[in-house]
Design a protein around this motif. Structure first.
Motif, short mmCIF file in Angstrom:
data_model
loop_
_atom_site.label_atom_id
_atom_site.label_comp_id
_atom_site.label_asym_id
_atom_site.label_seq_id
_atom_site.Cartn_x
_atom_site.Cartn_y
_atom_site.Cartn_z
N UNK A 53 2.66 -38.49 -7.72
CA UNK A 53 3.37 -37.58 -8.61
C UNK A 53 2.34 -36.97 -9.56
N UNK A 54 2.27 -35.66 -9.56
CA UNK A 54 1.35 -34.93 -10.44
C UNK A 54 2.13 -34.06 -11.41
N UNK A 55 1.60 -33.97 -12.61
CA UNK A 55 2.05 -33.00 -13.61
C UNK A 55 0.85 -32.09 -13.82
N UNK A 56 0.91 -30.91 -13.21
CA UNK A 56 -0.27 -30.06 -13.18
C UNK A 56 -1.33 -30.75 -12.34
N UNK A 57 -2.52 -30.93 -12.91
CA UNK A 57 -3.60 -31.61 -12.19
C UNK A 57 -3.70 -33.09 -12.54
N UNK A 58 -2.76 -33.58 -13.32
CA UNK A 58 -2.81 -34.96 -13.83
C UNK A 58 -1.91 -35.87 -13.00
N UNK A 59 -2.50 -36.95 -12.47
CA UNK A 59 -1.74 -37.95 -11.74
C UNK A 59 -0.94 -38.78 -12.74
N UNK A 60 0.38 -38.81 -12.57
CA UNK A 60 1.24 -39.53 -13.52
C UNK A 60 2.08 -40.61 -12.87
N UNK A 61 2.09 -40.66 -11.53
CA UNK A 61 2.93 -41.67 -10.90
C UNK A 61 2.72 -41.79 -9.41
N UNK A 62 3.38 -42.78 -8.87
CA UNK A 62 3.35 -43.07 -7.44
C UNK A 62 4.76 -43.44 -7.02
N UNK A 63 5.16 -42.94 -5.87
CA UNK A 63 6.46 -43.30 -5.31
C UNK A 63 6.29 -43.54 -3.81
N UNK A 64 7.03 -44.50 -3.30
CA UNK A 64 7.01 -44.73 -1.86
C UNK A 64 8.42 -45.03 -1.41
N UNK A 65 8.84 -44.31 -0.39
CA UNK A 65 10.15 -44.53 0.21
C UNK A 65 9.99 -45.32 1.50
N UNK A 66 11.06 -45.99 1.90
CA UNK A 66 11.15 -46.50 3.26
C UNK A 66 12.23 -45.66 3.93
N UNK A 94 1.03 -45.91 -17.28
CA UNK A 94 1.17 -46.38 -18.66
C UNK A 94 1.08 -45.18 -19.60
N UNK A 95 1.97 -45.11 -20.55
CA UNK A 95 1.98 -44.02 -21.52
C UNK A 95 2.69 -42.77 -21.05
N UNK A 96 3.19 -42.77 -19.81
CA UNK A 96 3.83 -41.57 -19.26
C UNK A 96 5.33 -41.73 -19.04
N UNK A 97 5.87 -42.89 -19.37
CA UNK A 97 7.30 -43.10 -19.17
C UNK A 97 8.12 -42.33 -20.19
N UNK A 98 9.36 -42.06 -19.82
CA UNK A 98 10.26 -41.35 -20.72
C UNK A 98 10.05 -39.85 -20.70
N UNK A 99 9.27 -39.35 -19.76
CA UNK A 99 8.98 -37.91 -19.68
C UNK A 99 9.63 -37.25 -18.46
N UNK A 100 10.43 -38.02 -17.71
CA UNK A 100 11.13 -37.48 -16.55
C UNK A 100 10.41 -37.63 -15.23
#
Length: 161
Positions: A53-66, A94-100
């Motif tokens: 998950x990127x916000x612009x060029x900044x990596x903010x998360x990871x998600x994996x589905x099955x 860390x520090x990026x929660x609560x931003x959607x």
């Protein structure tokens, strides 16, 4: 949250950044490290759908589905096991929660599951104070009454296009 949110596949160019993504220390007991998730995705490529998950060029998360997995659950009268698809891992830096970012990632997983013709999304979470249960319940997941190991199983019906 900005309008520049997007998912990206994990590639040789971003895999090290993905492995460096860390959740807040108090959440480490609730989510596996991204490196472990990527190893599991590598071991089960037909099942796993890992994305960054990127916000612009900044990596903010990871998600994996099955996706499209049979779990040996009781099926319909014809005896066929039902397919399940859902959220396998979610990590917001860390520090990026609560931003959607988490909601964006879950919505993207739901869209992929719908695209594949499934009408329900499944998730598991570890119980405990400070854990993700409230987040999933606010998104519309409900407890199924099942357990997967020591994790609670939740599900949510998807809109019927």
């Amino acid at each position: 949250m900005t309008a520049q949110l997007r998912l990206e596949k994990v590639t040789p160019d971003n895999v090290l950044d993905a492995c460096r993504l860390k959740v807040a220390p108090e959440q480490e007991r609730f989510v596996a490290p991204v490196a472990r998730s990527l190893a599991e995705a590598y071991a089960e490529p037909a099942k796993a759908w890992p994305r960054l998950v990127y916000d612009g060029d900044r990596l903010v998360g990871f998600v994996m589905a099955f996706l499209d997995v049979r779990f040996g659950l009781p099926g319909p009268p014809d005896g066929e096991d039902p397919l399940r698809s859902g959220l396998w891992r979610l990590a917001v830096a860390a520090g990026e929660q609560g931003k959607g970012y988490g909601r964006f990632a879950v919505d993207a997983v739901c869209e992929e599951i719908l695209r594949r013709g499934q009408k329900r999304v499944t998730v598991t979470w570890a119980p405990g104070e400070g854990g993700p249960e409230g987040f999933y319940l606010r998104l519309g997941f409900r407890r199924t009454g099942e357990m997967s190991g020591e994790q609670i199983v939740g599900e949510m019906d998807l809109p019927r296009g």
